[in-house]
Motif scaffolding. Structure first.
Motif, PDB file in Angstrom:
ATOM      1  N   ILE A 124      19.764 -14.540 -22.056  1.00  0.00           N
ATOM      2  CA  ILE A 124      20.217 -13.235 -21.587  1.00  0.00           C
ATOM      3  C   ILE A 124      21.562 -13.388 -20.881  1.00  0.00           C
ATOM      4  N   ARG A 125      22.465 -12.465 -21.151  1.00  0.00           N
ATOM      5  CA  ARG A 125      23.730 -12.382 -20.429  1.00  0.00           C
ATOM      6  C   ARG A 125      23.708 -11.116 -19.569  1.00  0.00           C
ATOM      7  N   ASN A 126      24.682 -10.980 -18.671  1.00  0.00           N
ATOM      8  CA  ASN A 126      24.715  -9.847 -17.732  1.00  0.00           C
ATOM      9  C   ASN A 126      23.383  -9.715 -16.984  1.00  0.00           C
ATOM     10  N   HIS A 127      22.931 -10.854 -16.484  1.00  0.00           N
ATOM     11  CA  HIS A 127      21.633 -10.919 -15.806  1.00  0.00           C
ATOM     12  C   HIS A 127      21.689 -10.456 -14.358  1.00  0.00           C
ATOM     13  N   GLY A 128      22.880 -10.336 -13.798  1.00  0.00           N
ATOM     14  CA  GLY A 128      23.025  -9.793 -12.452  1.00  0.00           C
ATOM     15  C   GLY A 128      23.025 -10.805 -11.330  1.00  0.00           C
ATOM     16  N   ILE A 129      22.820 -12.080 -11.621  1.00  0.00           N
ATOM     17  CA  ILE A 129      22.868 -13.108 -10.573  1.00  0.00           C
ATOM     18  C   ILE A 129      24.317 -13.563 -10.429  1.00  0.00           C
ATOM     19  N   PRO A 130      24.924 -13.399  -9.256  1.00  0.00           N
ATOM     20  CA  PRO A 130      26.338 -13.748  -9.112  1.00  0.00           C
ATOM     21  C   PRO A 130      26.603 -15.215  -9.437  1.00  0.00           C
ATOM     22  N   GLU A 131      27.669 -15.463 -10.171  1.00  0.00           N
ATOM     23  CA  GLU A 131      28.028 -16.834 -10.524  1.00  0.00           C
ATOM     24  C   GLU A 131      28.273 -17.671  -9.272  1.00  0.00           C
ATOM     25  N   GLN A 155      18.330 -17.063  -1.369  1.00  0.00           N
ATOM     26  CA  GLN A 155      19.121 -16.001  -1.986  1.00  0.00           C
ATOM     27  C   GLN A 155      18.983 -16.026  -3.505  1.00  0.00           C
ATOM     28  N   TYR A 156      18.954 -17.220  -4.079  1.00  0.00           N
ATOM     29  CA  TYR A 156      18.763 -17.317  -5.522  1.00  0.00           C
ATOM     30  C   TYR A 156      17.367 -16.821  -5.902  1.00  0.00           C
ATOM     31  N   PHE A 157      16.353 -17.206  -5.122  1.00  0.00           N
ATOM     32  CA  PHE A 157      14.973 -16.773  -5.352  1.00  0.00           C
ATOM     33  C   PHE A 157      14.894 -15.251  -5.419  1.00  0.00           C
ATOM     34  N   GLU A 158      15.557 -14.588  -4.482  1.00  0.00           N
ATOM     35  CA  GLU A 158      15.531 -13.130  -4.448  1.00  0.00           C
ATOM     36  C   GLU A 158      16.277 -12.534  -5.643  1.00  0.00           C
ATOM     37  N   ALA A 159      17.454 -13.089  -5.943  1.00  0.00           N
ATOM     38  CA  ALA A 159      18.273 -12.532  -7.027  1.00  0.00           C
ATOM     39  C   ALA A 159      17.611 -12.707  -8.388  1.00  0.00           C
ATOM     40  N   TYR A 212       2.764 -22.125 -18.411  1.00  0.00           N
ATOM     41  CA  TYR A 212       1.440 -21.548 -18.198  1.00  0.00           C
ATOM     42  C   TYR A 212       1.466 -20.047 -17.918  1.00  0.00           C
ATOM     43  N   GLY A 213       2.550 -19.557 -17.317  1.00  0.00           N
ATOM     44  CA  GLY A 213       2.537 -18.221 -16.751  1.00  0.00           C
ATOM     45  C   GLY A 213       3.067 -17.136 -17.666  1.00  0.00           C
ATOM     46  N   CYS A 214       3.823 -16.197 -17.064  1.00  0.00           N
ATOM     47  CA  CYS A 214       4.245 -14.987 -17.773  1.00  0.00           C
ATOM     48  C   CYS A 214       5.630 -15.163 -18.391  1.00  0.00           C
ATOM     49  N   VAL A 215       6.677 -15.205 -17.573  1.00  0.00           N
ATOM     50  CA  VAL A 215       8.025 -15.438 -18.094  1.00  0.00           C
ATOM     51  C   VAL A 215       8.729 -16.485 -17.238  1.00  0.00           C
ATOM     52  N   THR A 216       9.583 -17.261 -17.885  1.00  0.00           N
ATOM     53  CA  THR A 216      10.394 -18.277 -17.218  1.00  0.00           C
ATOM     54  C   THR A 216      11.857 -17.909 -17.390  1.00  0.00           C
ATOM     55  N   LEU A 217      12.615 -17.993 -16.292  1.00  0.00           N
ATOM     56  CA  LEU A 217      14.050 -17.738 -16.307  1.00  0.00           C
ATOM     57  C   LEU A 217      14.746 -19.026 -15.889  1.00  0.00           C
ATOM     58  N   LEU A 218      15.546 -19.586 -16.776  1.00  0.00           N
ATOM     59  CA  LEU A 218      16.124 -20.915 -16.569  1.00  0.00           C
ATOM     60  C   LEU A 218      17.640 -20.867 -16.593  1.00  0.00           C
ATOM     61  N   TRP A 219      18.239 -21.384 -15.519  1.00  0.00           N
ATOM     62  CA  TRP A 219      19.667 -21.692 -15.551  1.00  0.00           C
ATOM     63  C   TRP A 219      19.806 -23.181 -15.778  1.00  0.00           C
ATOM     64  N   GLY A 235      27.335 -18.261 -18.594  1.00  0.00           N
ATOM     65  CA  GLY A 235      27.042 -16.892 -18.207  1.00  0.00           C
ATOM     66  C   GLY A 235      25.664 -16.393 -18.611  1.00  0.00           C
ATOM     67  N   THR A 236      24.795 -17.292 -19.074  1.00  0.00           N
ATOM     68  CA  THR A 236      23.477 -16.857 -19.531  1.00  0.00           C
ATOM     69  C   THR A 236      22.356 -17.591 -18.799  1.00  0.00           C
TER      70      THR A 236
END
Length: 316
Positions: free
Chosen positions: A39-46, A137-141, A200-207, A231-232
């Motif tokens: 995903i791009r334009n994910h909203g987490i500031p670079e 801050q990353y956890f929240e974003a 194991y869980g629902c969704v994973t978001l990986l940088w 950027g993804t």
């Protein structure tokens, strides 16, 4: 099938602006094929990503004595050393270090007092306030990104975009900074940074950083590279969402092999529901004539059960 078709890049910008249906259509195609996408334009500031990367790297470069002072306690938070985890069926432990945090809950929180696994306060290394700040801050974003993503997932399954909201009041979100040293040269054939597995869980978001090394199993059983794309984030579903979707979506095998000759750092977030959230395929708009393949289960019980199953396999 080409890598580009198997691992598409989806723009989350439309979903972040409220158009969940358009993004959901793209997600449906990706998740029903490979279970993976970017995903791009994910909203987490670079700037936040780079700061979290730099702070995490500085921690992993610290003396082992300092890191071991933060080894996990009851809530499985903190520093995990090399060879601590072994994937189900793997020959060797994963060759990585990681630092895990979760939703901050005080010791007297009802969930903690009730003994819910994965619940409790985070622990932090002494003298590293900027590491703590960046990780929180990353956890929240990334959690906000996960909320938008799941609204699109809901639309992709033909249900209201806010379906998952009530299931994520106090989610079992775990965010890990993961450090992979180069593989030992004498063990490159049977050593993985993370051995082949499904989440194991629902969704994973990986940088992931620029090093590379993530592979996804293709439809033909061969491994397809998921290289870093600036950027993804890499997104994949886990076994819980595969179950919840009545296997309409695919929880796919993936692995990390760091043969780069240099260190690698990634930041993985397992964005999972509340412990007591009931996962029932019948709630996700089953196609006419389809019967549920799975009985209802609580999200927390399922995830903990899978973890315990893996640990039994490790010691058997």
């Amino acid at each position: 099938m080409s890598e580009a078709a198997y691992l598409p890049i989806i723009d989350l910008g439309a979903a972040r602006n409220g158009d969940y249906a358009a993004t959901g259509a793209l997600i449906s195609d990706a998740f029903s094929k490979s279970g993976f996408c970017y995903i791009r334009n994910h909203g987490i500031p670079e700037e936040l990503i780079r700061r979290t990367h730099d702070e995490a790297l500085a921690f992993f470069h610290a003396p082992m004595e300092e890191k071991l002072a933060c080894k996990p306690k009851e809530a499985v938070r903190g520093f995990n050393a090399l060879n601590r985890t072994t994937m189900y069926g793997a020959k060797n432990p994963d060759y990585k270090e990681f630092y895990q945090i979760g939703l901050e809950l005080p010791p007297d929180d009802p969930a903690v007092l009730a003994g819910q696994a994965l619940r409790g306060p985070n622990q932090w290394p002494a003298g590293r306030p900027t590491f703590r700040q960046a990780m929180l801050q990353y956890f929240e974003a990334v959690g906000v990104c996960g909320q938008h993503l799941l609204r699109a997932v809901a639309c992709s399954l033909g249900i209201a975009p806010d379906f998952f909201v009530s299931k994520y009041d106090r989610p079992l979100q775990r965010t890990q900074a993961i450090w992979y040293p180069p593989h030992p040269t004498e063990r490159q054939n049977d050593q993985f940074g993370v051995a082949p597995h499904t989440d194991y869980g629902c969704v994973t978001l990986l940088w992931q950083d620029e090093t590379g090394g993530l592979d996804v199993q293709g439809v033909d059983g061969q491994w397809v590279s998921a290289p870093p794309v600036p950027g993804t984030l890499v997104i994949n579903i886990g076994d819980l969402l595969c179950r919840w979707s009545n296997q309409r979506y695919n929880s796919n095998m993936h692995r990390v092999t760091n043969l780069s000759g240099k260190e690698r750092l990634s930041i993985a977030t397992f964005y999972d529901p509340d412990y007591d959230a009931i996962v029932d395929p019948c709630d996700l708009n089953l196609p006419d004539g389809d019967a549920s393949l799975f009985p209802p289960v609580s999200a927390g019980d399922y995830i903990i059960g899978r973890i315990q199953e893996s640990q039994k396999a490790k010691t058997s």
